[in-house]
Enzyme design. Structure first.
Site, mmCIF file in Angstrom:
data_model
loop_
_atom_site.group_PDB
_atom_site.id
_atom_site.type_symbol
_atom_site.label_atom_id
_atom_site.label_comp_id
_atom_site.label_asym_id
_atom_site.label_seq_id
_atom_site.Cartn_x
_atom_site.Cartn_y
_atom_site.Cartn_z
ATOM 1 N N PHE A 59 0.964 -1.350 -0.105
ATOM 2 C CA PHE A 59 -0.038 0.050 0.052
ATOM 3 C C PHE A 59 0.790 1.421 -0.055
ATOM 4 O O PHE A 59 0.221 2.316 -0.483
ATOM 5 C CB PHE A 59 -0.901 0.030 1.248
ATOM 6 C CG PHE A 59 -1.962 1.040 1.129
ATOM 7 C CD1 PHE A 59 -3.147 0.969 0.579
ATOM 8 C CD2 PHE A 59 -1.552 2.346 1.972
ATOM 9 C CE1 PHE A 59 -3.840 2.431 0.626
ATOM 10 C CE2 PHE A 59 -2.409 3.347 1.999
ATOM 11 C CZ PHE A 59 -3.597 3.299 1.300
ATOM 12 N N VAL A 81 3.928 -7.730 -2.887
ATOM 13 C CA VAL A 81 3.137 -8.742 -3.102
ATOM 14 C C VAL A 81 1.939 -8.744 -2.142
ATOM 15 O O VAL A 81 2.178 -8.308 -0.872
ATOM 16 C CB VAL A 81 3.970 -10.180 -2.786
ATOM 17 C CG1 VAL A 81 4.694 -10.135 -1.436
ATOM 18 C CG2 VAL A 81 3.270 -11.505 -3.107
ATOM 19 N N GLY A 86 -9.226 -13.981 3.255
ATOM 20 C CA GLY A 86 -10.703 -14.232 3.285
ATOM 21 C C GLY A 86 -11.411 -12.772 3.586
ATOM 22 O O GLY A 86 -12.816 -12.929 3.504
ATOM 23 N N THR A 87 -10.813 -11.602 3.299
ATOM 24 C CA THR A 87 -11.374 -10.565 3.446
ATOM 25 C C THR A 87 -11.262 -9.619 2.185
ATOM 26 O O THR A 87 -10.197 -10.056 1.467
ATOM 27 C CB THR A 87 -11.084 -9.610 4.581
ATOM 28 O OG1 THR A 87 -9.831 -9.129 4.356
ATOM 29 C CG2 THR A 87 -10.954 -10.359 5.862
ATOM 30 N N HIS A 89 -9.691 -6.916 1.742
ATOM 31 C CA HIS A 89 -8.578 -6.216 2.079
ATOM 32 C C HIS A 89 -7.677 -6.225 0.833
ATOM 33 O O HIS A 89 -7.022 -5.537 0.253
ATOM 34 C CB HIS A 89 -7.709 -6.889 3.236
ATOM 35 C CG HIS A 89 -6.426 -5.950 3.696
ATOM 36 N ND1 HIS A 89 -6.332 -4.881 3.906
ATOM 37 C CD2 HIS A 89 -5.088 -6.520 3.066
ATOM 38 C CE1 HIS A 89 -5.135 -4.453 4.223
ATOM 39 N NE2 HIS A 89 -4.409 -5.369 3.804
#
Length: 159
Positions: A59, A81, A86-87, A89
């Site tokens: 980011f 990378v 599972g979100t 994000h």
């Protein structure tokens, strides 16, 4: 394999270019491989004194690349990378990094090497990191692309 169809080009002398490499810190093994690939490309293209900086994560790549582009670097290579979890994000970070790095290139008219792996699994990232046994070397490829683009931009500006 995603590397199928990659262009074949021989390294050219880029010893006169100011080059920076910005590498994220997450996923140490993958990042060390990407950075080593970038260093191999820099050597092959005769770049002897690149600026190499580490940032916390993918980011943060665009803002540091932006600062380096504003400081007059001819090519900036972004290495990172992001591995799907599972979100959502993953989607937010990938979009922010991609859009941000694109802005850097266009706002500053500087070559930006996009060496950000966006993978579903750790195995996919390792396979692209340029490590022993990897099928691809994305650190090298992103750096070579940035150097060749910087050389082209220089020729265009000189016309």
């Amino acid at each position: 394999m995603s590397g199928h169809g990659a262009p074949a080009s021989a390294p050219v002398d880029c010893s006169d270019l100011r080059v920076a490499v910005v590498a994220a810190s997450w996923h140490t093994v993958v990042m060390d491989g990407l950075l080593a690939g970038a260093e191999r490309a820099l050597t092959a293209y005769s770049v002897s004194s690149p600026e190499v900086v580490r940032v916390p994560g993918t980011f943060e790549l665009p803002v540091v690349c932006d600062a380096l582009a504003a400081a007059g670097y001819d090519a900036v290579v972004a290495l990172g990378v992001v591995i799907r979890g599972g979100t959502p994000h993953f989607d937010y970070v990938c979009t922010a990094a991609t859009d941000g790095l694109g802005r850097v290139a266009l706002d500053h008219r500087v070559a930006v090497g996009f060496g950000v792996l966006t993978c579903d699994t750790d195995e996919q990232a390792l396979d692209r990191a340029g490590l022993d046994g990897s099928s691809e070397d994305k650190g090298y490829e992103a750096t070579a692309a940035a150097l060749e683009t910087a050389r082209l931009l220089g020729r265009i500006a000189a016309e």
